[in-house]
Design an enzyme around this catalytic site. Structure first.
Site, PDB file in Angstrom:
ATOM      1  N   HIS A 120       0.817  -1.220   0.000  1.00 17.72           N
ATOM      2  CA  HIS A 120       0.000   0.000   0.000  1.00 17.72           C
ATOM      3  C   HIS A 120       0.852   1.272   0.000  1.00 17.72           C
ATOM      4  O   HIS A 120       0.344   2.351  -0.298  1.00 17.72           O
ATOM      5  CB  HIS A 120      -0.988   0.002   1.175  1.00 17.72           C
ATOM      6  N   ASP A 150       0.425  -7.715   1.513  1.00 12.36           N
ATOM      7  CA  ASP A 150       0.782  -6.297   1.585  1.00 12.36           C
ATOM      8  C   ASP A 150       2.293  -6.105   1.622  1.00 12.36           C
ATOM      9  O   ASP A 150       2.812  -5.267   2.367  1.00 12.36           O
ATOM     10  CB  ASP A 150       0.126  -5.624   2.798  1.00 12.36           C
ATOM     11  N   SER A 224       4.608   2.658   7.884  1.00 20.83           N
ATOM     12  CA  SER A 224       4.301   1.503   7.047  1.00 20.83           C
ATOM     13  C   SER A 224       5.498   1.108   6.191  1.00 20.83           C
ATOM     14  O   SER A 224       6.091   1.955   5.510  1.00 20.83           O
ATOM     15  CB  SER A 224       3.109   1.796   6.139  1.00 20.83           C
TER      16      SER A 224
END
Length: 469
Positions: A120, A150, A224
């Protein structure tokens, strides 16, 4: 006068004798010892209390942090987004798309410049760049990505060998173990936070599809793709998500285990895509409530509700109502344990499955299947064979089940979705995915235009028939 003195002497003598007798025969001994040394309690419950006061035995984060911050990079993603059209755009005929900058983190995993991050973080990127801890910036190439886990893999070209983080074994990470989260929250580069592993095999999707490491190390937007390392500086996870009603950290953060992340990027580097091994069962975490409802004895583990036809599980002899308790040396207490471990494996890998059946413990050797072995993609639907146990339980003689669908037309017009059963196409009985494969070979890319009649069973087991022309 003499009599008075005699009485006084006799009374005094009697008192002395009485007091002496009391002291000698009646009063308990009460010895008092004075100790000038510091008293040490003799009832300390654990050695952890000693560790708390002994600063020389406290966790040392300095070395792990120093080794990690130089290998964690700031990832910048330039993508095009559609904004609201202005009057100037309307009259000039310009596009309303404008460049948008997204940021995240990444971890260098070898000296050649391969970088692991979240899918993402780089999604829809038109241009990617990474900035090192020493402020050097490089253009980055996307090597591959996997949306399910992911995880994405980037590559940069540098003139010198780059600092990197080595992989640790996330299966050996323990609840309560100290970890560091290293990343770039809110564009603050090289930020290190500390916490412990709060839980393992955690799912936040509600569908038992994920197997995260949960920590209480502070993680915020921008973290992230960053590193979760142990006190040895080994990579045990890729920081991926938080749960928050405000969008900021409130005490829970989640990381993809390093064993899963490592397997994904190795697949991307070797095969160009992710090789998913499949055990071949449907089931869920076994609970006491479910055991009571089904009137069966409870046992901790994963309850096998259905065994997929032609899968490795079926060939190895796994049966419905078995309870899986261990995979190799990994204890399985919930479905997320099982799915997380299987995601570290590839098709044709061998897994030892310890299970309980009718109160007896059995160990079976399972060769993991490839999804393509018992599913097929057909008109934007993923179809699979019906298991014998499903046919028997629901009195369905033949057909193939819709495992997943992206066919919006069939869904919106006929309601065909996951769990529906396709039983016939153009008056041809569909008994297995082999029949679907024959249709694909017959019609090729024009298969959708050649379907004139479709027979199916909905979730209420009602038989339906549709004629398209």
């Amino acid at each position: 006068m003499k009599k008075i003195l005699s009485l006084v002497l006799i009374s005094a003598l009697g008192g002395v004798l009485t007091l002496g007798a009391y002291k000698l025969f009646l009063e308990k001994e009460n010895t008092v010892i004075i100790d000038n040394t510091q008293a040490t309690p003799a009832f300390l419950p654990t050695n952890n209390l000693n560790t708390l006061y002994n600063t020389t035995e406290a966790p040392d984060f300095v070395s792990a942090a120093e080794n990690t911050v130089n290998a964690v990079v700031h990832v910048k993603n330039v993508s095009m987004s559609s904004g609201p059209m202005t009057f100037e755009d309307f009259f000039s005929g310009r596009s309303s798309q404008r460049p948008q900058l997204g940021t995240g983190s990444g971890v260098i995993i070898n000296a050649d410049g391969y970088i692991i991050t979240n899918n993402h973080v780089i999604k829809n990127a038109q241009k990617l760049s990474v900035t090192m801890n020493n402020n050097k910036t490089y253009d980055a190439e996307l090597i591959g990505a996997d949306a399910k886990t992911d995880i994405a893999l980037l590559k940069i070209e540098a003139d010198e060998e780059l600092p990197f983080v080595t992989f640790g074994d996330s299966d050996n990470a323990k609840i309560g173990e100290w970890v560091l989260a290293v990343g770039n929250p809110f564009n603050l580069t090289s930020t290190v936070t500390a916490g412990i592993i709060s839980a393992k095999a955690r799912d936040i999707s509600g569908r038992s599809e994920q197997s995260f490491i949960q920590t209480d190390a502070a993680v915020n937007p921008g973290n992230s793709g960053g590193a979760l390392v142990n006190t040895n500086g080994e990579l045990v996870g890729i920081n991926t998500a938080i749960t928050s009603q405000t969008g900021s950290y409130i005490g829970y953060s989640f990381a993809v285990p390093s064993n899963i992340a490592r397997k994904v990027i190795e697949d991307i580097m070797e095969y160009g895509n992710v090789q998913n091994g499949v055990l071949g069962i449907k089931g869920g975490t076994f609970t006491s409530e479910f055991a009571e409802k089904e009137n069966i004895e409870y046992s901790e583990g994963v309850y096998v509700n259905e065994v997929i036809k032609n899968s490795g599980a079926e060939k190895a002899g796994i049966k419905p109502k078995d309870v899986i308790k261990r995979l190799d040396n990994i204890e399985i207490s919930k479905f997320e344990d099982l799915s997380g471990y299987i995601r570290t494996k590839r098709p044709n890998d061998i897994v030892n499955v310890e299970l309980e059946r009718n109160g007896e413990i059995k160990t079976l050797t399972v060769k993991l299947s490839n999804t393509n072995a018992f599913t097929i993609n057909f008109i934007k639907m993923e179809l699979q064979d019906l298991s014998d146990s499903f046919k028997e339980e629901y009195d369905v003689e033949y057909g193939v089940m819709v495992k997943e669908t992206k066919n919006k037309w069939l869904y919106s017009n006929l309601g065909i979705s996951e769990g529906y059963i396709i039983t016939g196409i153009n008056d041809k009985k569909i008994e297995s995915i082999e029949d679907i494969s024959e249709l694909k070979e017959k019609y090729g890319d024009d298969v959708l235009d050649n379907i004139e009649k479709l027979e199916y069973i909905n979730r209420r087991l009602e038989k339906k028939e549709v004629i398209f022309r």
